[in-house]
Design an enzyme around this catalytic site. Structure first.
Site, PDB file in Angstrom:
ATOM      1  N   ARG A  27      28.889  44.337  45.056  1.00 10.56           N
ATOM      2  CA  ARG A  27      28.921  43.012  45.685  1.00 10.56           C
ATOM      3  C   ARG A  27      29.309  43.072  47.169  1.00 10.56           C
ATOM      4  NH1 ARG A  27      32.608  39.417  42.044  1.00 10.56           N
ATOM      5  NH2 ARG A  27      33.716  41.400  41.954  1.00 10.56           N
ATOM      6  N   ASN A  45      28.884  38.616  39.925  1.00 10.06           N
ATOM      7  CA  ASN A  45      28.742  39.406  38.702  1.00 10.06           C
ATOM      8  C   ASN A  45      28.435  38.473  37.544  1.00 10.06           C
ATOM      9  OD1 ASN A  45      29.280  41.875  39.849  1.00 10.06           O
ATOM     10  ND2 ASN A  45      31.425  41.936  39.240  1.00 10.06           N
TER      11      ASN A  45
END
Length: 758
Positions: A27, A45
């Site tokens: 990320r 996520n």
């Protein structure tokens, strides 16, 4: 004008990424990439992977997608990436959103990773606030699978949940530009766990850096320490201190099985074993496996009568600190257990089971969520073969199967693993062990509960796949589970494990499944089997080793001379095997008596027992003390010889006839031929026999692909010779799972998936 319009046109893409993309800095990588390119949107996520919405000019989006695919973080592994165009919203910036929960998790959990170079630099930088901190980590390294309690992978769902972050760690954790952004195990000396050094009775001696320094000095002094690592405890001592090594053997009840070694660095490893570039790269890979390599020196007590050492490099910050603080450059680093028990990973259990073995305990305060042994790989001219798949590798997906139904495959009773299939992804567990021991049975049940809970699998909806052996512990335990039950024959599962790795469903192959034992279709003990067919079409047995009667059942696997009694009874005449050079013990006579009476005798086609028979004829007449010992001894003997002609091993009426081979071995022993040359000629005979059968199947069935699996194909000399002799023929072997019974669960799952899909 048109070109300018094309550049300024704003598009939006919705991107879904699956694979190992959580807990590996994915990320923040996406955030930094999008920010650098001036794109807006968000990333989060999910239980299936990572979801991205990104918008901006089309050229910048194209660059974003290209770099996303070609240059992800080092520990990330992208399995799939899908892109859909969506409506632009006009995001002012790019952000990282909180994890989303919804459907059943299918994201791939990252294995535990060795300490990265950036963290190592900080570990030994006196100006860094994590100087000498044994739990240093970042998104590129550190524990993953061993600390995860549930998915998605966030700190509250790890064993670090009880340590609150200090202001500095909190700032790093929430800064998308920092490499510790959302590094879930993040900590420092002010807010994180430490190590303690305790006596065998649990009395605290030292804590923090002092504990590690004192532990290093105690290792120098010859003490045996229980050291808590990533997936459990190790028992450590100075590998060059013979008294310490033999004391460890005596206390651990480990008679001859080799100990693993941890060495300070590659230069130290090169002094002990033969290293090539590929081996060096494997040793230094993020998985940090134990690598079995030819030894260059002797270390008394480390690997009795074995020409290989099992070597690994440091992989946890603690290991680097021990060496930096003066611990011996070569340490025995073996699983902390008594023989055949599972590795200790909980502190109370470690003290209870190891207090009679270890002189002291170096205890880490961070709990371990699940036990994970070190992975073991055998390296040689034909590549690398997994012997044990565990830390650094498990629970990575090893194959994608053609099914949407959950499948739980419970493996075999020896070297057990289980495979859980979720949305077609086959997650193979870490090595569990041999189910003949109750603590391993408990670990087996715990692993199943653990995986099913992590991926939210309801076994009522699942296919439960087990071995066809009705008396296997794994079979009995599987039948106690809900769901639909499917039995799979052991040796077909071996071949299927290779085909699953290659995701080969329809191609026909000739498969050789050679091992010690497995329950056959006719209720006999198979182990030298040849199949033709495919996963979808089925695997048909077309040839085997010539069957014999094996006296005494499982005991024959522990006494090579007992196995030899069954094979040698097939020869028309025998010399006095009690006399020199054979010197067979009384156990052989007892086995012959059992054969004559036909009491507790079982028909077998076991290639593993044939290896034991030849080992016995070459001088290995004592009982084995660990599985495969006689065959390993025979291979190491053969490696000492040069090229020799193969013994006769004819293929007649769909059977490999071992009788001429054994008769030739006996004659050569009587004539005084060097036993290394005899062992080598036997290996050549087996390799040539495989090629003969492959040639027959090529002519009879038009099959050109050869598959090799089963524990016998851990034999690197045999494997290399078969590949050399087959030349241009396509030869497939296990690479992602072991060829031994550690790969059975994958093969079971693959065959069940193929049947369910048809």
């Amino acid at each position: 004008m048109a070109a300018r319009s094309e550049r300024s046109r704003i598009l939006a893409w919705s991107i879904r990424v699956t694979g190992v993309v959580q807990g590996v800095g994915f990320r923040p990588f996406v955030y930094r990439l999008a920010t650098r390119l001036g794109l807006g949107g968000w990333v989060l996520n999910t239980e299936q992977g990572v979801e991205i919405v990104v918008e901006g000019p089309e050229p910048a989006l194209a660059t974003f997608l290209s770099e996303l695919e070609s240059n992800p973080p080092p520990a990330a592994r992208i399995a799939s990436l899908s892109v859909q165009q969506t409506r632009p919203i006009g995001f002012a910036q790019f952000t990282i959103r909180e994890s989303a929960q919804g459907d059943r998790p299918t994201t791939r959990v990252s294995p535990d990773l060795a300490t990265c170079d950036a963290c190592l630099r900080e570990l030994f930088d006196p100006a860094d606030r994590r100087f000498h901190y044994p739990y240093i980590n970042c998104t590129n390294c550190g524990p993953r699978y061993s600390i995860i309690l549930s998915l998605p992978y966030d700190r509250p769902r790890t064993t670090m949940k009880d340590w609150s972050l200090c202001p500095d760690c909190d700032r790093e954790y929430h800064d998308p530009g920092d490499r510790r952004f959302h590094a879930q195990p993040i900590a420092c000396p002010l807010c994180g766990p430490q190590y303690q050094l305790c006596t065998a009775t649990g009395q605290l001696v030292a804590r923090g850096e002092d504990a590690v320094r004192l532990a290093a000095s105690w290792l120098v002094a010859g003490k045996i320490l229980a050291v808590k690592g990533i997936g459990g405890y190790h028992l450590a001592c100075d590998a060059r201190n013979a008294a310490a090594v033999w004391a460890l053997r005596e206390r651990k009840f480990r008679k001859e099985k080799p100990f693993a070694l941890m060495v300070r660095d590659l230069d130290t490893a090169a002094q002990l074993v033969e290293l090539d570039d590929a081996a060096s790269a494997l040793l230094g890979s993020p998985a940090r496996p134990i690598l079995l390599l030819p030894a260059r020196i002797e270390l008394p007590g480390v690997a009795p009568e074995n020409r290989d050492f099992g070597i690994m490099l440091p992989y946890a910050p603690l290991h680097y600190l021990l060496f930096a603080f003066g611990a011996p450059a070569v340490l025995v680093m073996t699983s902390a257990n008594r023989s055949d028990e599972p590795i200790a990973f909980c502190d109370d259990d470690a003290f209870a089971r190891l207090s009679g073995i270890a002189d002291a305990f170096l205890v880490g305060e961070r709990p371990i969520a699940r036990r994970i042994d070190d992975s073991v790989i055998r390296h040689g001219p034909s590549g690398s073969i997994l012997v044990r798949r565990a830390r650094g590798l498990a629970p990575a997906v090893v194959a994608t199967l053609p099914t949407t139904r959950p499948i739980l495959a419970v493996g075999a009773d020896l070297k057990n693993t289980v495979t859980l299939v979720v949305a077609g992804q086959a997650f193979v567990s870490q090595h569990i062990g041999d189910l003949e021991h109750w603590p391993v049975v408990e670990a087996f049940s715990t692993t199943i509960r653990d995986l099913c809970a992590m991926y939210e699998v309801n076994l009522d909806e699942a296919l439960i796949v087990h071995d066809a052996h009705p008396e296997y512990v794994s079979t009995r335990l599987a039948q106690e589970l809900p769901g639909t039950h499917v039995a799979v024959q052991h040796h077909r599962a071996h071949i299927a494990s290779v085909l699953a790795e290659h995701e080969c469903w329809d191609d026909s192959v000739v498969g050789f499944a050679f091992d010690g034992t497995g329950y056959g279709d006719d209720s006999s003990i198979w182990g030298g089997e040849v199949f033709v067919g495919s996963l979808v079409g089925g695997l048909r047995r077309v040839a085997s080793l010539r069957p014999v009667l094996l006296p005494g059942g499982d005991a024959a696997a522990r006494w090579p001379v007992q196995a030899a009694a069954g094979f040698l009874a097939m020869l028309p005449e025998l010399p006095d095997l009690h006399a020199s050079p054979f010197a067979f013990p009384k156990r052989y006579d007892e086995a012959c008596t059992v054969l004559r009476r036909r009491v507790r005798c079982h028909p077998t086609t076991s290639m593993g027992r044939l290896f034991d028979t030849v080992a016995a004829l070459c001088g290995f007449t004592r009982p084995i003390t660990f599985e495969g010992q006689a065959a390993i001894w025979l291979e190491h003997l053969a490696r000492q010889a040069g090229e020799v002609a193969p013994y006769p091993f004819p293929f007649v009426n769909h059977e490999l006839d071992f009788r001429p081979l054994l008769a030739a071995v006996i004659r050569d022993r009587q004539r005084g031929r060097d036993i290394a040359a005899i062992a080598r000629a036997f290996h050549e005979a087996v390799a040539h026999a495989i090629c003969s059968v492959a040639a027959y199947c090529r002519e009879a069935y038009g099959i050109r692909h050869v598959v090799l699996s089963g524990g016998v194909f851990q034999n690197m000399l045999l494997l290399t010779r078969v590949q050399q002799l087959l030349g241009q023929t396509t030869v497939w072997v296990n690479r992602m799972v072991p060829p031994n019974d550690g790969g059975i669960s994958l093969g079971q799952a693959a065959l069940a998936a193929a049947r369910d899909a048809s």
